[in-house]
Write a protein that holds these residues in place. Structure first.
Motif, PDB file in Angstrom:
ATOM      1  N   ALA A 314       0.833  -1.205   0.000  1.00  0.00           N
ATOM      2  CA  ALA A 314       0.000   0.000   0.000  1.00  0.00           C
ATOM      3  C   ALA A 314       0.866   1.253   0.000  1.00  0.00           C
ATOM      4  N   GLN A 315       2.002   1.202   0.679  1.00  0.00           N
ATOM      5  CA  GLN A 315       2.917   2.341   0.688  1.00  0.00           C
ATOM      6  C   GLN A 315       3.445   2.613  -0.715  1.00  0.00           C
ATOM      7  N   ILE A 316       3.803   1.542  -1.423  1.00  0.00           N
ATOM      8  CA  ILE A 316       4.305   1.707  -2.796  1.00  0.00           C
ATOM      9  C   ILE A 316       3.193   2.205  -3.709  1.00  0.00           C
ATOM     10  N   MET A 317       1.982   1.718  -3.505  1.00  0.00           N
ATOM     11  CA  MET A 317       0.855   2.197  -4.304  1.00  0.00           C
ATOM     12  C   MET A 317       0.665   3.702  -4.125  1.00  0.00           C
ATOM     13  N   ALA A 318       0.775   4.174  -2.886  1.00  0.00           N
ATOM     14  CA  ALA A 318       0.639   5.611  -2.635  1.00  0.00           C
ATOM     15  C   ALA A 318       1.779   6.389  -3.282  1.00  0.00           C
ATOM     16  N   GLU A 319       2.977   5.844  -3.207  1.00  0.00           N
ATOM     17  CA  GLU A 319       4.144   6.528  -3.781  1.00  0.00           C
ATOM     18  C   GLU A 319       4.106   6.555  -5.302  1.00  0.00           C
ATOM     19  N   THR A 320       3.364   5.636  -5.910  1.00  0.00           N
ATOM     20  CA  THR A 320       3.231   5.604  -7.371  1.00  0.00           C
ATOM     21  C   THR A 320       1.925   6.250  -7.825  1.00  0.00           C
ATOM     22  N   ASP A 321       1.425   7.179  -7.010  1.00  0.00           N
ATOM     23  CA  ASP A 321       0.314   8.072  -7.388  1.00  0.00           C
ATOM     24  C   ASP A 321      -1.024   7.370  -7.565  1.00  0.00           C
ATOM     25  N   HIS A 322      -1.324   6.402  -6.723  1.00  0.00           N
ATOM     26  CA  HIS A 322      -2.637   5.765  -6.755  1.00  0.00           C
ATOM     27  C   HIS A 322      -3.533   6.386  -5.692  1.00  0.00           C
ATOM     28  N   ASP A 323      -4.770   6.673  -6.075  1.00  0.00           N
ATOM     29  CA  ASP A 323      -5.732   7.255  -5.141  1.00  0.00           C
ATOM     30  C   ASP A 323      -6.493   6.193  -4.360  1.00  0.00           C
ATOM     31  N   TYR A 324      -6.626   5.015  -4.937  1.00  0.00           N
ATOM     32  CA  TYR A 324      -7.341   3.943  -4.243  1.00  0.00           C
ATOM     33  C   TYR A 324      -6.856   2.594  -4.732  1.00  0.00           C
ATOM     34  N   PHE A 325      -7.125   1.580  -3.933  1.00  0.00           N
ATOM     35  CA  PHE A 325      -6.793   0.210  -4.327  1.00  0.00           C
ATOM     36  C   PHE A 325      -7.896  -0.725  -3.840  1.00  0.00           C
ATOM     37  N   LEU A 326      -8.022  -1.860  -4.505  1.00  0.00           N
ATOM     38  CA  LEU A 326      -8.972  -2.891  -4.119  1.00  0.00           C
ATOM     39  C   LEU A 326      -8.238  -3.983  -3.367  1.00  0.00           C
ATOM     40  N   CYS A 327      -8.884  -4.532  -2.362  1.00  0.00           N
ATOM     41  CA  CYS A 327      -8.284  -5.636  -1.625  1.00  0.00           C
ATOM     42  C   CYS A 327      -9.387  -6.420  -0.942  1.00  0.00           C
ATOM     43  N   SER A 328      -9.044  -7.597  -0.471  1.00  0.00           N
ATOM     44  CA  SER A 328     -10.010  -8.424   0.249  1.00  0.00           C
ATOM     45  C   SER A 328     -10.089  -7.967   1.697  1.00  0.00           C
ATOM     46  N   ALA A 329     -11.166  -8.351   2.360  1.00  0.00           N
ATOM     47  CA  ALA A 329     -11.321  -8.009   3.778  1.00  0.00           C
ATOM     48  C   ALA A 329     -10.232  -8.662   4.620  1.00  0.00           C
ATOM     49  N   ASP A 330      -9.640  -9.758   4.108  1.00  0.00           N
ATOM     50  CA  ASP A 330      -8.582 -10.443   4.852  1.00  0.00           C
ATOM     51  C   ASP A 330      -7.283  -9.647   4.878  1.00  0.00           C
ATOM     52  N   SER A 331      -7.207  -8.568   4.089  1.00  0.00           N
ATOM     53  CA  SER A 331      -5.987  -7.762   4.077  1.00  0.00           C
ATOM     54  C   SER A 331      -5.846  -6.914   5.330  1.00  0.00           C
ATOM     55  N   GLN A 332      -6.912  -6.738   6.076  1.00  0.00           N
ATOM     56  CA  GLN A 332      -6.846  -5.899   7.263  1.00  0.00           C
ATOM     57  C   GLN A 332      -6.692  -6.742   8.519  1.00  0.00           C
ATOM     58  N   THR A 333      -6.230  -6.099   9.560  1.00  0.00           N
ATOM     59  CA  THR A 333      -5.976  -6.818  10.814  1.00  0.00           C
ATOM     60  C   THR A 333      -7.203  -6.886  11.696  1.00  0.00           C
ATOM     61  N   GLY A 334      -8.196  -6.016  11.452  1.00  0.00           N
ATOM     62  CA  GLY A 334      -9.396  -5.994  12.285  1.00  0.00           C
ATOM     63  C   GLY A 334     -10.458  -6.938  11.781  1.00  0.00           C
ATOM     64  N   PRO A 335     -11.676  -6.825  12.304  1.00  0.00           N
ATOM     65  CA  PRO A 335     -12.784  -7.675  11.868  1.00  0.00           C
ATOM     66  C   PRO A 335     -13.062  -7.486  10.380  1.00  0.00           C
ATOM     67  N   ALA A 336     -13.404  -8.569   9.720  1.00  0.00           N
ATOM     68  CA  ALA A 336     -13.656  -8.514   8.283  1.00  0.00           C
ATOM     69  C   ALA A 336     -14.858  -7.629   7.994  1.00  0.00           C
ATOM     70  N   THR A 337     -14.716  -6.747   7.036  1.00  0.00           N
ATOM     71  CA  THR A 337     -15.807  -5.873   6.611  1.00  0.00           C
ATOM     72  C   THR A 337     -15.581  -5.519   5.150  1.00  0.00           C
ATOM     73  N   THR A 338     -16.624  -5.063   4.496  1.00  0.00           N
ATOM     74  CA  THR A 338     -16.510  -4.688   3.097  1.00  0.00           C
ATOM     75  C   THR A 338     -16.833  -3.204   2.942  1.00  0.00           C
ATOM     76  N   GLY A 339     -16.626  -2.673   1.750  1.00  0.00           N
ATOM     77  CA  GLY A 339     -17.004  -1.306   1.473  1.00  0.00           C
ATOM     78  C   GLY A 339     -15.824  -0.364   1.341  1.00  0.00           C
TER      79      GLY A 339
END
Length: 661
Positions: A314-339
């Motif tokens: 995600a850090q590299i995505m930000a450094e390469t001028d991306h405003d948003y990215f798609l990922c699965s809920a499993d990419s986060q450390t907290g409870p799974a959620t969408t949106g």
């Protein structure tokens, strides 16, 4: 909390919408032994003109019953229950002497006068037929709020890739038959041409590059050898037509083209070999392919093929001028959620995909799909938008038919609206998420696969350093190394069925580097300097036929070096260099010389540097003289000290004092 829905449905329009179909078959009842008859079987189907209603609409249901034999008595009872479980509506229809075949009964009830509120209303249909047991079918009616703003659903279609060409550029899979992705793009473009909203698609630049190769004419390796297919043949023309259509759709905004990294690298593999920074190289090369092949730039959104985005990616995505990215809920450390969420470290928008909805597109009924979306819509204040990713390609679970079905499902109700991912990202959420630190490691990859990829990567970067960043051969070597990093070799089931083809790309880079750098060696001999300082001669011998830019590193323990690193332009043949050194007070020291291209060690040697004979004699003489002088000084001081401390006798050393007269 309000539930979905905005406009009342007109009756004629409702009948054109997709009907929800529920079927049940009754258990047969055996006839009396004295009068054997054909078993009676009952099949019941419930058809709703509309997938959902508002409190101002009219409930309508068609109950279609199929009988295998005539029935003297036929009864259908419909009950609707409130979400609380209380009975809301009941009606029974009875028929006598019903013939075998289909019998349809219509049930209607205006909802405006019975105080309905948004929610899920259970429906129970009971059918009684003489000669058969009772048949019960259960369903539900979704009642939505007519004032509710439509829930945005970002639909993203992703094409996978598995390069059909080998490291030499020849095709090992026939583009004439290995063309499901190309046909999928044709179908997508046809589908979006009649829609008001654009559709987000993710096409790997490597796949576009492959199609461009085909359109330009290609070589196919077959049983009879290498077959040359010219650019004016039917297959290249078909690929050229697809690329032209995709280019036009992207340039006119009919599709949003996600910025996919060049070869869809396995991020877990990159982290394993300490090469996560290669993700930025994939983006740079990928954007070049988009511009070259399609004549357009991708959007500011991106995603990875595994949907797992660790914090470093995600850090590299930000450094390469991306405003948003798609990922699965499993990419986060907290409870799974969408949106729609915001990544905590970079502030980049994260669109978390709904894997449950994607799974229903292949295994669920229309009722299941609406129920899933309905539940998400009820919590729309939390999710902002639903995001669904459909994967197309050989071995993938989705097809273009699934996409068409999903869009029809969304279009059939007023409380849903299909939008591109870029619009979903604009629904900024204050909710932040923390991403995982490590993506899953590629444990199913063959042994040594990623060590071979790491070696190829190091060699490719070395060749780029040696030949220069603009050199086509160096760029081709780097491209091959990036292709070896691709997740595509893992296949849809992550079992790495195409690992050998990925290894072939890695091996091609390593062989090239061995051929180039194997022709370089260093010639040096032990040196005796004329003084304490001097130049140590170095000869770099190159048997290659190209100029190389190499780095010469030197190191020593005691002697001083003017510089420990120099750049050397090495021509074919002998290249003479000198290394300035200063022995200082040292009589001799070892000097190590290493020649590198990037991080690739091309050659190295170690020599001994001596001071000259006269210099050594003079140094010894000076040391001896200094020691002698020091000894004399010490001796003199000792004698002086001894003389000052001796006792003096009376009358000794002085004249006697005269007597006074």
């Amino acid at each position: 909390m309000k539930h979905p829905g905005k406009h009342s449905f007109r009756r004629t329009a409702m009948m054109l919408m997709a009907a929800v179909l529920v079927t049940a078959v009754s258990a047969p009842v055996l006839a009396q032994p004295a009068e054997p008859e054909v078993e009676q079987q009952v099949a019941v189907s419930l058809l709703y003109p509309a997938p959902s209603l508002t409190p101002l609409d009219t409930f309508a249901l068609k109950v279609r019953t199929t009988l295998t034999t005539p029935a003297e008595y036929f009864e259908v009872r419909v009950r609707i229950y409130r979400p609380s479980g209380a009975l809301l509506y009941q009606k029974t229809e009875v028929r006598h002497d019903v013939e075998a075949g289909d019998t349809s009964l219509d049930f209607e009830r205006t909802l405006a006068d019975i105080a309905t509120v948004p929610g899920r209303y259970p429906v129970e249909v009971r059918v009684l037929v003489s000669g058969a047991e009772q048949t019960t079918v259960k369903s539900r009616v979704l009642v939505t709020d007519e004032t509710f703003d439509p829930l945005p659903v970002a639909v993203v279609v992703r094409l996978d890739c598995s390069p059909a060409f080998d490291p030499s550029g020849r095709f090992v899979l026939d583009p004439a038959t290995h063309d499901s992705q190309r046909k999928a793009i044709d179908a997508l473009i046809t589908l979006v041409s009649g829609r008001s909203e654009s559709l987000t698609i993710a096409v790997p630049p490597l796949l576009l590059e492959e199609w461009s190769r085909v359109a330009s004419g290609y070589q196919l390796i077959g049983p009879e050898g290498v077959v040359e297919v010219p650019s004016d043949a039917d297959v290249p023309r078909a690929y050229a037509s697809t690329l032209d259509a995709l280019s036009l759709a992207a340039q006119t905004g009919r599709v949003e083209l996600l910025d996919v990294p060049y070869a869809e690298p396995n991020v877990g593999g990159l982290q394993q070999i300490g090469a996560i920074d290669d993700l930025a190289v994939h983006y740079t090369l990928g954007r070049s392919v988009y511009q070259t092949v399609l004549g357009t730039k991708p959007s500011t959104g991106t995603g990875l093929c595994t949907d797992m985005v660790p914090a470093s990616a995600a850090q590299i995505m930000a450094e390469t001028d991306h405003d948003y990215f798609l990922c699965s809920a499993d990419s986060q450390t907290g409870p799974a959620t969408t949106g729609v969420h915001r990544e905590s470290r970079t502030g980049t928008i994260a669109l978390l995909t709904d894997s449950g909805l994607a799974a229903l597109m292949t295994s669920g009924t229309a009722e299941d799909i609406y129920d899933h979306i309905y539940d998400a819509a009820a919590a729309s204040n939390d999710v902002g938008a639903l995001v669904i990713m459909l994967d197309l390609g050989p071995g993938q679970e989705h097809t273009t038919d699934d996409l068409e079905r999903l869009l029809a499902t969304i279009d059939s109700v007023s409380w849903l609206k299909a939008i591109p991912a870029v619009r979903a990202a604009q629904l900024t959420s204050s909710d932040t998420i923390d991403l995982i630190e490590k993506a899953p490691a590629p444990t199913s990859a063959p042994a040594d696969y990623w060590s071979e990829v790491s070696e190829a990567r190091r060699n490719a970067l070395g060749l780029v350093k040696a030949w220069g960043p603009e050199d086509p051969a160096g760029a081709a070597a780097l491209s091959a190394a990036l292709i070896a990093e691709s997740y595509c070799w893992a296949g849809p089931d992550d079992s790495y069925p195409f690992a050998d083809r990925g290894r072939a790309f890695a091996a091609s880079v390593t062989r090239l580097a061995d051929d180039v750098f194997g022709g370089i060696h260093v010639e040096m001999r032990d040196v005796t300097l004329a003084g304490r300082t001097g130049d140590v001669p170095l000869t770099i011998v190159s048997t290659t036929n190209r100029e190389l830019i190499l780095r010469v590193e030197t190191s020593a323990s005691r002697l001083s070096l003017r510089s420990t690193e120099e750049t050397a332009v090495v021509e074919p043949g002998d290249n003479f260099l000198t290394i300035p050194v200063d022995l200082g007070t040292a009589i001799s020291d070892s000097l190590e010389v290493r020649v590198l291209a990037g991080d690739v060690l091309v050659a190295k040697t170690t020599v001994t540097v001596h001071a000259s004979y006269l210099d050594r004699v003079s140094t010894v003489a000076v040391v001896v003289l200094v020691l002698i002088g020091l000894l004399l000084f010490i001796r003199r001081r000792v004698k002086t000290a001894d003389a000052g401390s001796m006792p003096v006798e009376a009358g000794e050393g002085h004249d006697a004092t005269p007597d006074h007269e």
